[in-house]
Design an enzyme around this catalytic site. Structure first.
Site, PDB file in Angstrom:
ATOM      1  N   SER A   7      43.202  45.574  37.221  1.00 28.84           N
ATOM      2  CA  SER A   7      42.065  45.847  38.099  1.00 28.84           C
ATOM      3  C   SER A   7      42.534  46.105  39.523  1.00 28.84           C
ATOM      4  O   SER A   7      43.164  45.239  40.142  1.00 28.84           O
ATOM      5  CB  SER A   7      41.096  44.671  38.089  1.00 28.84           C
ATOM      6  OG  SER A   7      40.106  44.861  39.082  1.00 28.84           O
ATOM      7  N   ASP A  32      36.551  48.577  39.319  1.00 28.10           N
ATOM      8  CA  ASP A  32      35.314  47.800  39.372  1.00 28.10           C
ATOM      9  C   ASP A  32      34.373  48.386  40.413  1.00 28.10           C
ATOM     10  O   ASP A  32      34.685  48.399  41.611  1.00 28.10           O
ATOM     11  CB  ASP A  32      35.621  46.342  39.720  1.00 28.10           C
ATOM     12  CG  ASP A  32      36.322  45.614  38.586  1.00 28.10           C
ATOM     13  OD1 ASP A  32      35.769  45.606  37.463  1.00 28.10           O
ATOM     14  OD2 ASP A  32      37.410  45.051  38.805  1.00 28.10           O
ATOM     15  N   MET A  34      30.755  48.000  42.145  1.00 31.90           N
ATOM     16  CA  MET A  34      29.696  47.006  42.370  1.00 31.90           C
ATOM     17  C   MET A  34      28.735  47.504  43.436  1.00 31.90           C
ATOM     18  O   MET A  34      29.149  48.103  44.427  1.00 31.90           O
ATOM     19  CB  MET A  34      30.302  45.677  42.824  1.00 31.90           C
ATOM     20  CG  MET A  34      31.434  45.165  41.967  1.00 31.90           C
ATOM     21  SD  MET A  34      32.090  43.614  42.625  1.00 31.90           S
ATOM     22  CE  MET A  34      33.666  43.552  41.784  1.00 31.90           C
ATOM     23  N   MET A  65      29.169  47.855  37.539  1.00 36.62           N
ATOM     24  CA  MET A  65      28.361  46.653  37.755  1.00 36.62           C
ATOM     25  C   MET A  65      27.250  47.021  38.722  1.00 36.62           C
ATOM     26  O   MET A  65      27.211  46.579  39.871  1.00 36.62           O
ATOM     27  CB  MET A  65      29.239  45.520  38.297  1.00 36.62           C
ATOM     28  CG  MET A  65      30.184  44.961  37.269  1.00 36.62           C
ATOM     29  SD  MET A  65      31.336  43.739  37.943  1.00 36.62           S
ATOM     30  CE  MET A  65      32.753  44.797  38.273  1.00 36.62           C
ATOM     31  N   MET A 136      32.904  39.841  29.404  1.00 36.34           N
ATOM     32  CA  MET A 136      33.267  39.189  30.656  1.00 36.34           C
ATOM     33  C   MET A 136      33.541  37.707  30.403  1.00 36.34           C
ATOM     34  O   MET A 136      32.712  37.012  29.816  1.00 36.34           O
ATOM     35  CB  MET A 136      32.143  39.333  31.688  1.00 36.34           C
ATOM     36  CG  MET A 136      31.855  40.755  32.135  1.00 36.34           C
ATOM     37  SD  MET A 136      33.268  41.535  32.958  1.00 36.34           S
ATOM     38  CE  MET A 136      33.513  40.435  34.362  1.00 36.34           C
ATOM     39  N   ASP A 174      37.701  40.733  30.286  1.00 34.20           N
ATOM     40  CA  ASP A 174      37.897  40.813  31.734  1.00 34.20           C
ATOM     41  C   ASP A 174      37.466  39.502  32.381  1.00 34.20           C
ATOM     42  O   ASP A 174      36.320  39.088  32.229  1.00 34.20           O
ATOM     43  CB  ASP A 174      37.063  41.980  32.282  1.00 34.20           C
ATOM     44  CG  ASP A 174      37.208  42.171  33.786  1.00 34.20           C
ATOM     45  OD1 ASP A 174      37.985  41.449  34.427  1.00 34.20           O
ATOM     46  OD2 ASP A 174      36.528  43.062  34.324  1.00 34.20           O
TER      47      ASP A 174
END
Length: 214
Positions: A7, A32, A34, A65, A136, A174
Site C-alpha cells: 500500500s 487507497d 478515501m 473507500m 478488511m 488488507d
C-alpha cells in the site's frame, strides 16, 4: 503463488515515484482512495492514479473507500487502474453490480470489499461477477492498525464460497499484515496480501516482500 500488494499509503508522498520503484518486486501496487465520508480520512484520488500510471508496469490495485463508488469506477479505470475494488457497504446492490459492469467494459478487473463487521454472506450477490474479493482485517481509513484475528473465520468462509462458485477469483486481505500475521491469512485461504507499513518500514524492502510471499 501468494501475491503481495504494498500500500502506497505508507510511502513518502513527496517521493512517490521513488517509493513505487522500491516495490518493483511486488505483484500489485495498492492504492487507497478515501473520501473523508465513507471513512474518516482523505487520501489520494484520480490525479495521483493518473500520475503514477507511467511510473510502473505493475497492476494498480485501486481500493475505493468512497460513497457511491460507481460514480467514479470508470474514471479510475481511465486514469490507469487495473483492479478497482468497491465496498459492499458503500452503495446499493443494484448500483454496485452496474459499476462492476462498467469496470469490465473498460477491460479491467472488478472486486468487492468487506469491512470487519460485514458478514461473509455479503459477497454472494457479487461472487460470480468479480475477479477479486477483499477482506478488511482492520477498520478502513488509516494505516498502521493492528490485525483483527477474528476475521480469519470470514476469510475461510469466503475461500470456501470462492472454491464452490468462482475458483478463479482472488482473495485479498488488507490490514495489519506483516511477518507475524501473513501466514495465518494464507492458511485461511488468502492469496493476495496488502501490506503498507510492514513493507515500507523494512530496511530491505525486496527481502520483506519475499518474506511475506513465503
Amino acid at each position: 503463488m501468494i501475491k503481495i500488494s504494498p500500500s502506497i499509503l505508507s510511502a513518502d508522498f513527496a517521493n512517490l515515484e521513488r517509493d513505487i520503484r522500491k516495490i518493483s518486486t511486488a505483484d500489485y501496487v495498492h492504492v487507497d482512495v478515501m473520501d473523508g465520508v465513507f471513512v474518516p480520512n482523505i487520501s489520494i484520488g484520480l490525479p495521483v492514479v493518473k500520475a503514477i500510471r507511467p511510473v510502473t508496469q505493475q497492476p494498480l490495485d485501486v481500493h475505493l473507500m468512497i460513497v457511491e463508488p460507481g460514480r467514479y469506477a470508470g474514471r479510475f479505470c481511465d486514469a490507469g487502474a487495473d483492479i478497482v475494488t468497491m465496498h459492499v457497504e458503500a452503495d446499493t446492490e443494484e448500483n454496485l453490480l452496474a459499476a462492476i459492469e462498467v469496470i469490465h467494459a473498460k477491460g479491467k478487473r472488478a472486486g468487492v470489499v468487506l469491512k470487519p463487521a460485514t458478514p461473509a454472506s455479503a459477497v454472494l450477490p457479487y461472487l460470480e461477477r468479480v475477479e477479486l474479493i477483499l477482506v478488511m482485517t482492520v477498520e478502513p481509513g488509516f494505516g498502521g492498525q493492528s490485525f483483527m484475528a477474528g476475521q480469519l473465520d470470514k476469510i475461510r468462509a469466503i475461500r470456501a464460497l470462492i472454491e464452490e462458485r468462482n475458483p478463479a477469483c482472488e482473495l485479498e486481505v488488507d490490514g495489519g499484515i506483516g511477518p507475524d500475521t501473513c501466514r495465518a491469512c494464507v492458511d485461511a485461504g488468502a492469496n493476495v496480501l496488502v501490506a503498507g507499513s510492514a513493507v515500507y518500514g523494512a530496511e530491505d524492502i525486496p527481502a520483506r516482500i519475499q518474506l511475506l510471499r513465503g
